[in-house]
Write a protein that holds these residues in place. Structure first.
Motif, PDB file in Angstrom:
ATOM      1  N   ILE A 309      38.691  56.751 -10.097  1.00  0.00           N
ATOM      2  CA  ILE A 309      37.215  57.358 -11.308  1.00  0.00           C
ATOM      3  C   ILE A 309      36.433  57.796  -9.083  1.00  0.00           C
ATOM      4  O   ILE A 309      35.604  58.326  -9.286  1.00  0.00           O
ATOM      5  N   THR A 312      37.895  59.674  -6.696  1.00  0.00           N
ATOM      6  CA  THR A 312      36.679  61.300  -6.718  1.00  0.00           C
ATOM      7  C   THR A 312      35.622  61.457  -6.734  1.00  0.00           C
ATOM      8  O   THR A 312      35.632  62.260  -6.306  1.00  0.00           O
ATOM      9  N   LEU A 424      39.498  68.788  -7.559  1.00  0.00           N
ATOM     10  CA  LEU A 424      39.893  69.143  -8.600  1.00  0.00           C
ATOM     11  C   LEU A 424      41.452  67.975  -8.785  1.00  0.00           C
ATOM     12  O   LEU A 424      41.418  67.619  -9.753  1.00  0.00           O
ATOM     13  N   SER A 426      42.112  65.323  -7.891  1.00  0.00           N
ATOM     14  CA  SER A 426      41.934  63.994  -8.060  1.00  0.00           C
ATOM     15  C   SER A 426      41.139  64.145  -9.313  1.00  0.00           C
ATOM     16  O   SER A 426      41.353  62.814  -9.942  1.00  0.00           O
ATOM     17  N   LEU A 427      40.229  64.618  -9.316  1.00  0.00           N
ATOM     18  CA  LEU A 427      40.133  64.791 -11.282  1.00  0.00           C
ATOM     19  C   LEU A 427      40.393  65.047 -12.556  1.00  0.00           C
ATOM     20  O   LEU A 427      40.679  64.195 -12.866  1.00  0.00           O
ATOM     21  N   CYS A 428      42.017  65.462 -12.387  1.00  0.00           N
ATOM     22  CA  CYS A 428      42.819  65.945 -12.967  1.00  0.00           C
ATOM     23  C   CYS A 428      43.839  64.552 -13.179  1.00  0.00           C
ATOM     24  O   CYS A 428      43.912  64.162 -14.015  1.00  0.00           O
ATOM     25  N   THR A 430      42.500  61.493 -12.445  1.00  0.00           N
ATOM     26  CA  THR A 430      41.883  60.202 -12.952  1.00  0.00           C
ATOM     27  C   THR A 430      42.041  60.470 -14.610  1.00  0.00           C
ATOM     28  O   THR A 430      41.833  59.699 -15.341  1.00  0.00           O
TER      29      THR A 430
END
Length: 453
Positions: A309, A312, A424, A426-428, A430
């Motif tokens: 978190i 990101t 993007l 990094s978001l995936c 997470t």
């Protein structure tokens, strides 16, 4: 409840040094092979990307194959160490071959040379070495805390090596004349260093005897390659770890394209080493305290999720700073992102071990070596997709080989590759981390087994 301790500090240190050897290959190849092929040899980035993707078709088979072979190996060195030792000789030879494409060859022959060298390095030698190295976490200790500590030592060496290679290679090549022979010389030096360190690492640690490894096993493990593949696919946490690794390696490939971002947007290729420091120093610091963080946050799941978190959020900051044109802010937010993502690097070995335990609790099978194929599979497939994607995107954007000035379409694409795609991804990761509570699943399964007795 205190677990039995198996390792001394120097065993963990020696084990960790193995990733210095591994990253002499991986960090150098992933960071600079595209730059060498496009700006020195003059090959087309789109064709290179396609060849890399085709090469990865062989990798998908070899990961599970070598993992299974390790599980079935019996030797004086143990199960994993002979594979780690001898496979690195091939790694050293083929690493040099990737950076020694003869100028006398025609274009087609040059592409063929690269494809063969790249495929042999990744699908055969690096696979065998990397899976064997990763699986030693299971074969050398049954203590969960020691596994986390081994992971921390490993990735301290990994990121330190990446930092050094990314910091000095451009200047090293420049000092040697900045041509094809300079790249070949650097590759030879890195290969020799890696070969020496890998050998030291192999003999600095011992695998547990068969009777110790056999504890909690009802019988000798017998299964075919197909059965092993089915066991892996049936473990949802294995698939999550593979997905995380793939995203992570594409993320790394995009950041490695930062050398193009520094050359054509920031107009200073030496900034690549500065950003490398911003990535690797926070990671190295975090590696030193990861075992303590695991205890403080009461488990791997909470720590990894909280870390990503933060990571990101850091990448969002890099995007904002990038469009502001503020290099200092970009460096600061890059460091924040790296710090957040670091704990996973240190404890992933322990998470994979827990994943292997999940297969034992649900299927009654121990496939420890095979389970660690996720590390090599994810590294190579993700890295291959990442490098291939970079080549395709550069080609689509109108990148001009060996030119000091690039068209606006290429500049815009470099912004997308270096700023947006990493965020993007990094978001995936997470999201995957939010579902990867294998510790909790194992705890429930053990409780159910105990209540049933």
């Amino acid at each position: 409840m205190g677990e039995k301790r198996y390792l001394k500090w120097y065993n963990k240190l020696g084990y960790g040094s193995g990733d210095l050897a591994g990253n002499m290959v991986y960090a150098f190849l992933s960071s600079f092979v595209m730059l060498y092929l496009t700006n020195t040899v003059g090959l087309n980035p789109g064709i290179i990307g396609t060849l890399i993707m085709v090469s990865k078709l062989f990798d998908g088979v070899s990961d599970i194959f070598f993992g299974t072979m390790i599980d079935k190996t019996k030797s004086k060195l143990g199960k994993a160490r002979p594979w780690m030792l001898y496979a690195y000789i091939g790694c050293a030879v083929t690493l040099v071959a990737n950076f020694a494409i003869p100028a006398s060859l025609g274009r087609t022959a040059q592409y063929a040379w690269f494809f063969i060298a790249y495929t042999m390095l990744n699908a055969v030698f690096f696979t065998a070495n990397n899976i064997a190295y990763a699986s030693l976490v299971t074969f050398c200790t049954r203590n969960s805390k020691e596994r986390v500590e081994m992971g921390s030592f490993r990735f301290i060496f990994a990121f330190s090596t990446s930092l050094i290679i990314q910091s000095v290679t451009v200047q090293f090549v420049r000092a040697l004349g900045n041509g094809a022979s300079a790249w070949k010389t650097v590759a030879i030096i890195y290969a020799v260093i890696g070969l020496i360190v890998n050998t030291i690492s192999v003999f600095s640690i011992k695998e547990l005897p068969e009777e110790e490894l056999a504890k909690d096993k009802d019988q000798e493990e017998k299964y075919s390659l197909i059965e092993a593949a089915k066991l892996l696919v049936s473990n949802k946490y294995y698939l999550m770890i593979c997905g995380t690794y793939v995203c992570q390696q594409i993320y790394t490939a995009m950041l490695n394209m930062g050398i193009y971002y520094m050359i054509y947007i920031l107009k200073n290729e030496d900034l690549y080493s500065v950003f490398s420091w911003a990535i690797n120093i926070p990671v190295i610091i975090a590696m030193c305290i990861t075992p303590m963080l695991v205890e403080r946050m009461k488990g791997l799941y909470r720590m990894n999720l909280a870390g990503y978190i933060l990571g990101t959020a850091g990448r969002v900051g890099v995007i904002i700073a990038g469009y502001m044109g503020s290099v200092p802010l970009m460096i600061a937010f890059t460091a924040v992102a790296a710090l957040g993502m670091a704990p996973w690097q240190g404890d992933m070995g322990a998470v994979v071990a827990s994943c292997s335990e999940y297969t034992w609790l649900t299927k009654g099978k121990h496939i420890d070596g095979t389970m660690y194929s996720c590390t090599s599979f994810g590294t190579k497939i993700g890295g291959g997709i990442g490098v291939a994607l970079c080549g395709w995107l550069l080609d689509i954007s109108g990148f001009v080989k060996t030119s000091a000035v690039q068209p606006t379409s290429c500049i815009n694409m470099l912004h997308v590759m270096y700023l947006w795609i990493p965020m993007l991804l990094s978001l995936c990761i997470t999201f995957i981390m939010s579902r990867m509570n294998v510790e909790g699943a194992n705890k429930k399964l053990r409780a159910q087994m105990e209540s049933a007795e």
